[in-house]
Design a protein around this motif. Structure first.
Motif, mmCIF file in Angstrom:
data_model
loop_
_atom_site.group_PDB
_atom_site.id
_atom_site.type_symbol
_atom_site.label_atom_id
_atom_site.label_comp_id
_atom_site.label_asym_id
_atom_site.label_seq_id
_atom_site.Cartn_x
_atom_site.Cartn_y
_atom_site.Cartn_z
ATOM 1 N N ILE A 280 0.886 -1.193 -0.129
ATOM 2 C CA ILE A 280 -0.060 -0.015 0.111
ATOM 3 C C ILE A 280 0.919 1.090 0.114
ATOM 4 O O ILE A 280 1.671 1.531 0.995
ATOM 5 N N ALA A 281 1.178 1.761 -1.049
ATOM 6 C CA ALA A 281 1.916 3.036 -1.337
ATOM 7 C C ALA A 281 1.326 4.390 -1.586
ATOM 8 O O ALA A 281 2.047 5.342 -1.869
ATOM 9 N N ASP A 282 -0.130 4.401 -1.553
ATOM 10 C CA ASP A 282 -0.741 5.552 -1.756
ATOM 11 C C ASP A 282 -0.349 6.787 -0.972
ATOM 12 O O ASP A 282 -0.382 6.449 0.480
ATOM 13 N N SER A 283 -0.077 7.882 -1.472
ATOM 14 C CA SER A 283 0.310 9.122 -0.545
ATOM 15 C C SER A 283 -0.580 9.334 0.471
ATOM 16 O O SER A 283 -0.276 10.027 1.665
ATOM 17 N N ALA A 284 -1.903 8.931 0.369
ATOM 18 C CA ALA A 284 -2.999 9.098 1.214
ATOM 19 C C ALA A 284 -2.660 8.636 2.416
ATOM 20 O O ALA A 284 -3.085 9.051 3.661
ATOM 21 N N TYR A 285 -1.762 7.523 2.496
ATOM 22 C CA TYR A 285 -1.615 6.966 3.812
ATOM 23 C C TYR A 285 -0.287 7.702 4.478
ATOM 24 O O TYR A 285 0.047 7.055 5.407
ATOM 25 N N TYR A 286 0.046 8.552 3.813
ATOM 26 C CA TYR A 286 1.508 9.286 4.442
ATOM 27 C C TYR A 286 1.037 10.704 4.438
ATOM 28 O O TYR A 286 2.194 11.540 3.388
ATOM 29 N N PRO A 287 0.262 11.349 4.780
ATOM 30 C CA PRO A 287 -0.137 12.678 4.640
ATOM 31 C C PRO A 287 0.875 13.636 5.243
ATOM 32 O O PRO A 287 1.599 13.163 6.101
ATOM 33 N N ILE A 288 0.823 14.722 4.855
ATOM 34 C CA ILE A 288 1.608 15.812 5.506
ATOM 35 C C ILE A 288 1.091 15.991 7.035
ATOM 36 O O ILE A 288 -0.267 16.350 6.990
ATOM 37 N N GLN A 289 1.913 16.093 7.919
ATOM 38 C CA GLN A 289 1.393 16.299 9.387
ATOM 39 C C GLN A 289 1.240 17.423 9.815
ATOM 40 O O GLN A 289 1.906 18.426 9.314
#
Length: 471
Positions: A280-289
């Motif tokens: 699962i590499a979608d950027s939605a899972y690593y959002p800007i904090q």
């Protein structure tokens, strides 16, 4: 006579096999030889099923490795930029050598802009988790060693089902051995509602693959990639203090916002890939904090293929004033054992709190053998009397290290764990305050206690100590 010779030859071959297989781990070699001597055939079968070195299976492909390395490199660069922007020129840590070591850990960068809340017992922590899950909009990731189908487990189950039906992506990981009593009906209800589930090392498969000795001991909740929880709590009523044998349950758990959440997320998703094969590499899972906190936090994951021993050892050997430890199990690797004795010789105050009421008698008996020896060296030990202490905390001067890992060889070498280093004074001071509050509810263990034991108790300690490298 020929049968005696054949049995003797078989015994010698078994011992030779263990020696050549374990020569790089001499402390375990001795233990397994003792087991073979006492139980010649059964001991060898136990060795085959329990002592196999961990190997990731199936091994990630080159393409998968490249994808994870890309994600990791991107996250590390984002964290470095935030450090440079918000903490430029600050000194981190209590010692230049320690700072160099901690900063150089390749998969655990120091992160900035964090806000941490410390929970000292289950009720507040679980309410915070449930509240955060209820407010989720995109995804919920949950990973626990133990999940029980009891009153607390039902609350989580019902909320996860509701969120999945609302269209939130819900993924649940559990350990096959820790959650072996979790029924199929519980999981079916979740799956029928759209919750994705995964079992880390299923019990039968672990036995057949000779991985029965490995556990995923992590406890992680990540909500929308922006709020994380981790620490010592599992999902079960006993963690609310409802076990009649253990009573009040004292633990340490954390909620966190900021860049550290990215690494809780990364840990969960790599575990999810290990279990399901999905990346699962979608950027939605690593959002800007969005957090504007000021805390520096370093998330450290470990397992059979990457230990946190170097960090624990370094925190002990660089301490100048104090080492405060809380742990339910105290089974030490030789290097850590020697480091604690050396700290006393340097004039460092070392205080350790262990349970007064054990949940695992053999492990507790082995713990007492280490206690006895370190008491002679000058370490001060205390047994917690209010209930059961499950907190896992190491405080070294002005740094704190806490999470899911116990102070034992199993956590050091055989289990997948998640801890964090806290550099912020407020968080460290809170953990120090908790430690001294627990100290007030504990009794000091004196050397005279061990002198009053009878012969049988002394033999039990010797036997447990001999087996302790396997715990």
């Amino acid at each position: 006579m020929i049968w005696i010779a054949l049995v003797l030859l078989l015994f010698i071959l078994q011992m030779a096999f263990v020696i050549f297989s374990e020569y790089q781990r001499p402390n375990k070699t001795v233990v397994w030889l003792i087991v073979l001597y006492i139980f010649p055939i059964i001991g060898f079968l136990l060795y085959l099923f329990l002592a196999k070195e961990y190997m990731c299976s199936p091994a990630p492909s080159q393409e998968q490795n490249r994808e994870w390395n890309r994600i990791k490199a991107d996250l590390m660069e984002r964290c470095r930029q935030r450090i440079r922007k918000n903490h430029h020129g600050e000194t981190i840590g209590q010692d230049d050598d320690l700072h160099a070591l901690l900063s150089g850990i390749p998969v655990a960068p120091i992160t900035a802009c964090n806000e941490t809340m410390v929970f000292s017992e289950g009720e507040g922590a679980f309410e915070a988790m449930l509240s955060s899950i209820a407010a989720s909009e995109h995804h919920i990731h949950i990973e626990f060693y133990i999940i029980r189908d009891d009153r607390l487990g039902t609350r989580f189950e019902q909320l996860l089902i509701r969120k999945a039906q609302e269209g939130v992506h819900v993924r649940l990981l559990f350990d096959g051995i820790g959650s072996r009593q979790l029924g199929k009906t519980f999981l079916k209800r979740l799956r029928d509602a759209g919750v994705e589930t995964g079992c880390f090392f299923p019990l039968l498969a672990s036995f057949m693959n000779k991985r029965i000795n490995y556990r995923n001991h992590r406890k992680i909740v990540v909500v929308d990639g922006k709020t994380g929880f981790f620490g010592g709590l599992n999902i079960g009523d006993e963690y609310l203090g409802e076990d009649p044998k253990l009573g009040y349950w004292r633990d340490t758990h954390f909620s966190i916002k900021g860049d550290a959440v990215l690494w809780l997320q990364f840990t969960f998703l790599t575990d999810w890939h290990r279990v399901t094969g999905q990346i699962i590499a979608d950027s939605a899972y690593y959002p800007i904090q969005e957090s504007q906190g000021k805390e520096l936090v370093q998330v450290v994951k470990s397992g059979p293929d990457e230990t946190m021993l170097e960090i624990i050892f370094s925190l002990i050997v660089t301490a100048k004033k104090r080492i405060l430890i809380e742990t339910p199990y105290f089974i030490l690797e030789p290097g850590v054992f020697l480091a604690l004795k050396t700290a006393i010789l340097r004039g460092v105050d070392v205080h350790v709190i262990i349970p007064g009421v054990p949940d695992k008698h053999l492990v507790y008996t082995a713990t007492l053998s280490y206690v006895q020896e370190l008491l002679r060296a000058g370490v001060r030990f205390y047994s917690y009397q209010k209930g059961f202490i499950h907190a896992k905390v190491i405080i070294s001067d002005d740094l704190a290290f806490s999470g899911s890992a116990n102070m034992d060889i199993r956590s050091f070498c055989n289990q997948f764990e998640i801890n964090a280093l806290f550099y912020d004074g407020k968080v460290v001071n809170r953990l120090v305050d908790d430690f001294y509050r627990d100290l007030g509810e504990s009794e000091e263990i004196l050397q005279s206690k061990f002198e009053k034991r009878n012969a049988l108790q002394k033999m039990q300690v010797v036997f447990a100590r001999l087996l302790s490298p396997l715990f």
